[in-house]
Enzyme design. Structure first.
Site, mmCIF file in Angstrom:
data_model
loop_
_atom_site.group_PDB
_atom_site.id
_atom_site.type_symbol
_atom_site.label_atom_id
_atom_site.label_comp_id
_atom_site.label_asym_id
_atom_site.label_seq_id
_atom_site.Cartn_x
_atom_site.Cartn_y
_atom_site.Cartn_z
ATOM 1 N N ALA A 111 34.075 78.678 28.469
ATOM 2 C CA ALA A 111 34.989 78.611 29.690
ATOM 3 C C ALA A 111 36.337 79.608 29.017
ATOM 4 O O ALA A 111 36.580 80.067 27.599
ATOM 5 C CB ALA A 111 35.351 77.059 28.929
ATOM 6 N N PHE A 112 37.770 79.133 30.612
ATOM 7 C CA PHE A 112 38.265 80.334 29.888
ATOM 8 C C PHE A 112 39.239 79.868 28.648
ATOM 9 O O PHE A 112 39.750 80.753 28.622
ATOM 10 C CB PHE A 112 39.059 79.939 31.028
ATOM 11 C CG PHE A 112 40.101 79.574 31.651
ATOM 12 C CD1 PHE A 112 40.261 77.977 31.352
ATOM 13 C CD2 PHE A 112 41.869 80.327 31.497
ATOM 14 C CE1 PHE A 112 40.811 77.651 31.911
ATOM 15 C CE2 PHE A 112 42.748 79.063 31.629
ATOM 16 C CZ PHE A 112 42.925 78.098 31.446
ATOM 17 N N LYS A 113 39.114 78.630 28.347
ATOM 18 C CA LYS A 113 40.741 78.830 27.341
ATOM 19 C C LYS A 113 39.907 79.461 25.607
ATOM 20 O O LYS A 113 41.019 79.599 25.308
ATOM 21 C CB LYS A 113 39.966 76.795 27.071
ATOM 22 C CG LYS A 113 40.963 76.374 28.022
ATOM 23 C CD LYS A 113 40.609 74.719 27.793
ATOM 24 C CE LYS A 113 41.781 73.943 29.105
ATOM 25 N NZ LYS A 113 40.706 73.597 30.150
ATOM 26 N N ASP A 114 38.823 80.046 26.044
ATOM 27 C CA ASP A 114 38.487 80.367 24.454
ATOM 28 C C ASP A 114 39.539 82.140 24.542
ATOM 29 O O ASP A 114 39.657 82.321 23.785
ATOM 30 C CB ASP A 114 37.226 81.042 24.461
ATOM 31 C CG ASP A 114 36.174 80.502 24.673
ATOM 32 O OD1 ASP A 114 36.178 79.539 22.951
ATOM 33 O OD2 ASP A 114 35.201 79.953 24.793
ATOM 34 N N MET A 117 42.352 80.861 23.018
ATOM 35 C CA MET A 117 42.746 79.860 22.067
ATOM 36 C C MET A 117 42.458 81.110 20.741
ATOM 37 O O MET A 117 43.410 80.425 19.307
ATOM 38 C CB MET A 117 42.003 78.734 22.165
ATOM 39 C CG MET A 117 41.459 77.879 21.267
ATOM 40 S SD MET A 117 43.380 76.320 22.001
ATOM 41 C CE MET A 117 42.450 75.767 22.769
#
Ligand SMILES: *Cc1c(COP(=O)(O)O)cnc(C)c1O
Length: 465
Positions: A111-114, A117
């Site tokens: 998911a894009f939060k990687d 983060m």
């Protein structure tokens, strides 16, 4: 003020540098940190063929300058890219004439939060190594944030991470992403309650003075400026990939939106000179942002559960950054407006501010039936299997006029993370990517607690005394 000095949207905190904004998260006056000014991207920043790390360095260095040890950003980018599957990191996929998907889900938790983060975790541990401090992070999650945080912060020196998820209310994939890593610096708490209970417990922990005695103590949510900074590069990359396809007209980006962090990073990129024709924030039935932009009243409503669960947000935290920017960086106006909102649950936006907000972004709300239809349409028309968040963006994107330039919808999660919602529409389970297949049946580590402040505090103290 230069872009490597940070001011609070509420105007009552001393300006600070990148490491402090990164390690604190929220400003001491309750506001959000913003760079003192916008740097300007060089005209070749989005030239076709540039590599992701190269573009990311150009976009991010002005926000950091020499506030971190030499080479810190390069090491962080090396680690980020090593964790991503294809060479483009965030590939741009053409669906049909003038319509594209920007795939942001090829990282360690799909998911894009990687993207942000991973960078934030590396940079935080570099900052702590330089200052000799330690950091304890705590976060509530409905799934994606916790998974991305665990993957990013696992085994990072000088950092401990505590993640609270609602027991038996996150998907098995999301739970296993959080609980199967062999990382002694991570504590998973499964709370017998819902996501709101988790958030309430996190707020309580963050307010507990005794926890701050030995370590810095903060949260890993998208109010952190470092996370927004880490999302700017993929907008630059998208424009570069368009140019490589021979398309030089400025695109409209359609961003599936919860806390407005993803969308605000794009707005920052445009302020830095990236050619962008406009932004559309696509929200689900939790539509406070769309009502604010379209009707001029920012009003809280009870959150409802949707298939695009990572966007089930009623008061998007980064709306405050947008108000600050659109008001001409008027911290008195911003502080007053959010104080009113906190007190009354709603606030009318002054006409001049509303016009300025609409110049930055438009907003569309997409309901559940339309989201399901869009998942079916994407498969029937282009053979694409998309997650519900991406479907919300695609539905809005197909409504945007393409006669002046291309339209890019952001694809924020791999559909296999949301098989429960996608399979009933398509009649089959999406193929999992390698990072999900590899979870297999490794042993899980988590502790179940009640939705109780004392139980949460005791569990945290036992883990991070
Ligand atoms: C977090 C998330 C979003 C929303 O991003 P915001 O920055 O909160 O607007 C959209 N899609 C997915 C899959 C997410 O995990």
């Amino acid at each position: 003020m230069t872009p490597d000095r940070y001011v609070s949207t509420r105007g009552n905190a001393a300006p600070t540098d990148f490491p402090e904004a990164l390690l604190r998260g929220i400003a001491p006056d309750g506001g959000l940190y913003m760079p003192g000014s916008w740097p300007t991207l060089a005209a070749d920043a989005w030239a076709p063929g540039r590599g992701y790390a190269d573009m990311a360095r150009a976009a991010m260095v002005p926000f950091i300058r020499d506030a971190l040890p030499a080479g810190a950003l390069d090491r962080a980018l090396d680690r980020l890219i090593a964790g991503f599957a294809p060479s483009a990191v965030t590939p741009l996929v053409r669906l049909e004439d003038g319509l594209f998907l920007l795939e942001l889900f090829h990282g360690p938790t799909a998911a894009f939060k990687d993207l942000a983060m991973q960078l934030a975790a590396s940079l935080a541990s570099e900052a702590l190594a330089a200052s000799g401090e330690t950091l304890t992070l705590v976060t509530a999650t409905s799934g994606d944030t916790g998974a991305a945080a665990v993957a990013a912060f696992a085994n990072q020196p000088r950092i401990r991470l505590i993640v609270l998820h609602p027991h038996e209310r996150v998907s098995a994939v999301q739970r296993r992403q959080m609980t199967t890593l062999d990382a002694p610096n991570v504590l998973n708490l499964a709370v017998r309650g819902d996501f709101d209970d988790c958030q309430r417990l996190v707020k309580g922990l963050l307010a507990d003075e005794t926890l701050r005695a030995h370590s810095r103590f903060s949260s890993v949510n998208s109010i952190n400026w470092a996370r927004l900074a880490g999302q700017i590069p993929y907008y630059v990359s998208a424009v570069s990939q368009l140019a490589a396809m021979g398309e030089t007209r400025a695109p409209v980006f359609v961003v599936p939106t919860g806390n407005f962090g993803d969308a605000f990073a794009g707005i920052a990129a445009r302020h830095m000179g990236l050619p962008v024709a406009g932004f559309v924030a696509a929200v689900n039935a939790n539509d406070a942002l769309a009502r604010a932009i379209n009707e001029g009243v920012y009003a809280r409503k009870a959150a409802v559960e949707t298939a695009s669960v990572s966007m089930d947000v009623q008061a998007p935290s980064n709306f405050e950054r947008l108000v600050f920017e659109a008001s001409g960086r008027d911290s008195a106006l911003t502080a007053g407006l959010f104080a009113d909102f906190a007190r009354h649950g709603q606030v009318a936006l002054p006409a001049e501010l509303l016009a300025a907000l609409r110049a930055e972004v438009s907003a569309v709300s997409v309901d559940e039936a339309t989201t399901r239809m869009e998942i079916a349409h994407a498969h029937a028309s282009w053979g694409q299997v998309v997650c519900p968040h991406t479907a919300v963006a695609l539905s809005a994107a197909r409504g945007v006029d393409r006669s002046h330039g291309p339209v890019i919808a952001l694809a924020t999660a791999h559909p296999a993370k949301f098989g429960r919602d996608v399979a009933p529409v398509l009649g089959f389970d999406p193929d999992p990517p390698r990072v999900i297949r590899e979870l297999g049946d490794r042993p899980e580590r988590f502790e179940v607690i009640g939705a109780d402040a004392d139980e949460a505090l005791a569990a945290v103290k036992a883990f991070a005394p």
